[in-house]
Design a protein around this motif. Structure first.
Motif, PDB file in Angstrom:
ATOM      1  N   ALA A  74      13.456 113.282-104.686  1.00 18.60           N
ATOM      2  CA  ALA A  74      14.304 113.288-105.885  1.00 18.60           C
ATOM      3  C   ALA A  74      15.646 112.633-105.606  1.00 18.60           C
ATOM      4  O   ALA A  74      16.173 111.871-106.435  1.00 18.60           O
ATOM      5  N   ALA A  75      16.202 112.893-104.419  1.00 11.66           N
ATOM      6  CA  ALA A  75      17.486 112.292-104.066  1.00 11.66           C
ATOM      7  C   ALA A  75      17.397 110.772-104.039  1.00 11.66           C
ATOM      8  O   ALA A  75      18.354 110.073-104.416  1.00 11.66           O
ATOM      9  N   GLY A  76      16.234 110.248-103.614  1.00 14.45           N
ATOM     10  CA  GLY A  76      16.053 108.795-103.599  1.00 14.45           C
ATOM     11  C   GLY A  76      16.140 108.178-104.978  1.00 14.45           C
ATOM     12  O   GLY A  76      16.497 107.004-105.121  1.00 14.45           O
ATOM     13  N   GLY A  77      15.791 108.949-106.001  1.00 14.11           N
ATOM     14  CA  GLY A  77      15.895 108.449-107.365  1.00 14.11           C
ATOM     15  C   GLY A  77      17.267 108.615-107.973  1.00 14.11           C
ATOM     16  O   GLY A  77      17.554 108.064-109.040  1.00 14.11           O
ATOM     17  N   LEU A  78      18.138 109.371-107.307  1.00 11.19           N
ATOM     18  CA  LEU A  78      19.476 109.637-107.839  1.00 11.19           C
ATOM     19  C   LEU A  78      20.565 108.822-107.156  1.00 11.19           C
ATOM     20  O   LEU A  78      21.538 108.410-107.798  1.00 11.19           O
TER      21      LEU A  78
END
Length: 446
Positions: free
Chosen positions: A101-105
């Protein structure tokens, strides 16, 4: 303290549904593992354009989580030999889902890079813990089939990533959308994995093996694993296989787009067939064939895997050597090569379980995955990327330099890596019988 799924006294009467439920749940976690792992490869061209990367940088980015997984796999594997394995696998699944999820943020390249490192830490815990756990739920003659079903998460997860990530990117007009969506089911499954009851270590092994098991307070030197001679061949094989598999997983979509002129969505569909559908068939058929071979002799399973990897080297060369007007040749022959190569995954964990004692298996699998990821999974994309840029720089045509450089680099390295893996399994086959005998001997516990 978690309760064991089965006790030594009631192994024969333990309900099969318990083992089936655990296998099914761990399969779903593995599917999410490879879905998250494949996302950057599917949307690689948009990522490359946003961050202005060359193929060498792309290879380093793709290898970031693999490198960390290699380094973290050994201590996490050792940890799984000492604490309940569902806890190690469950928390690892939670961690890698959060970092996905962090990679998408995160909007900077280094932020995205750090998120892939976090994914690598989480994923490094899963294979050693689950491989050891499944070995305690299924006897040796059924382990290839059980592990092939578990490893179906690889082709199915990869296939789903190839089929959906491009569409989600187009639908949301952002390559970040698939990363955010993928994290949600991972957190849910992680909570379920944490509720699995820990099975008795060695529960599915013959009684003569567990009769001489070391006491819980007896320390087992990690270096003792290296006395198992077949492990050397297994380490070579896993490195070679991972080199080829990660090179294909990272650069197949760009090859299809650059060299064969496909769109992102169409390249995802073709890549999904090559990596996903054939992988599915290879694991299902390979698990059964390998277990039948194992009933004949301990080394027969290893020899079948070696022959399959040799076939993978031949067919992958024929597929990657296809010209621009012969997309069918790439699809057919690379699919056959990938199908034969993935049979190895149905053999790796069962072979380790055949020669390593139950209380050492997570550590041994951690070592196997660490070396395989470090030399193969991390090395493959980086080496192919560097070779691609070098060949492109020497090309006379600036327009097609990138396409021809990458296609040539893949044609050289992938078949060679499969051949190295075949040689490793051939080496391992010479020592499996003696190592298995040593495992069962009383001296192995002293």
């Amino acid at each position: 303290m978690t309760r064991p799924l089965t006790k030594p006294s009631d192994r024969a009467s333990a309900p099969r549904s318990s083992a089936g439920y655990v296998l099914g749940l761990l399969f779903v976690g593995n599917l999410l593992n490879f879905y998250d792992r494949a996302l950057p490869s599917v949307v690689l061209e948009p990522i490359k354009d946003e961050f202005a990367l060359d193929d060498t940088q792309v290879g380093i980015l793709s290898s970031a989580f693999v490198l960390v997984a290699a380094l973290a796999g050994i201590p996490l594997g050792r940890l799984a030999d000492r604490v309940p394995r569902p806890a190690v696998a469950g928390w690892g699944l939670f961690v890698w889902s959060a970092f996905t999820a962090a990679g998408g943020l995160l909007t900077s390249f280094w932020g995205f890079f750090a998120s892939r490192v976090g994914v690598g830490i989480g994923e490094s815990s899963y294979a050693p813990a689950t491989g050891s756990l499944l070995s305690d739920l299924y006897p040796s003659e059924r382990r290839s089939r059980a592990h092939s079903l578990f490893m179906l998460g690889f082709p199915i997860g990869t296939l789903l990533a190839f089929l959906t990530a491009g569409g989600l990117t187009v639908a949301f007009d952002s390559w970040r959308a698939p990363f955010l969506i993928a994290s949600v089911p991972g957190i849910v499954v992680a909570l379920l994995v944490l509720r699995i009851r820990e099975p008795e270590r060695g529960a599915a092994d013959p009684a003569r093996l567990t009769a001489h098991a070391p006491r819980e307070d007896r320390k087992i030197p990690f270096l003792a694993l290296m006395k198992v001679r077949s492990m050397y061949g297994m380490l070579i094989a896993f490195a070679g296989y991972n080199f080829a598999a990660y090179a294909i997983g990272t650069f197949l979509t760009p090859v299809l787009q650059r060299y064969h002129g496909l769109s992102l969505v169409d390249a995802g569909v073709v890549g999904g067939v090559v990596v996903g559908v054939t992988g599915l068939v290879g694991l299902l058929a390979g698990g059964r064939v390998l277990d039948r071979a194992a009933k004949k002799s301990p080394e027969a399973r290893v020899r079948v895997a070696a022959v399959s990897l040799a076939g993978a080297a031949v067919f992958s060369f024929a597929g990657l050597a296809a010209g621009q007007g012969a997309l069918w040749q790439l699809g057919v022959f690379l699919s056959l090569g990938y199908l034969l190569g993935i049979v190895y995954l149905a053999a790796a964990v069962p072979v380790v379980a055949d020669v390593i004692r139950p209380e050492q298996r997570s550590g041994a699998l951690g070592l196997l995955f660490a070396v395989g990821y470090l030399l193969g999974g991390a090395g493959g994309p980086v080496f192919v990327g560097v070779l691609s840029d070098h060949l492109a720089a020497d090309s006379a045509s600036a327009v097609e330099a990138s396409a021809h450089g990458l296609r040539t680099a893949m044609t050289i390295t992938v078949p060679l890596a499969f051949a190295v893996a075949a040689a490793g399994m051939s080496i391992a086959s010479r020592h499996v019988r003696a190592d298995r005998h040593s495992m069962f001997s009383k001296e192995a516990t002293e």
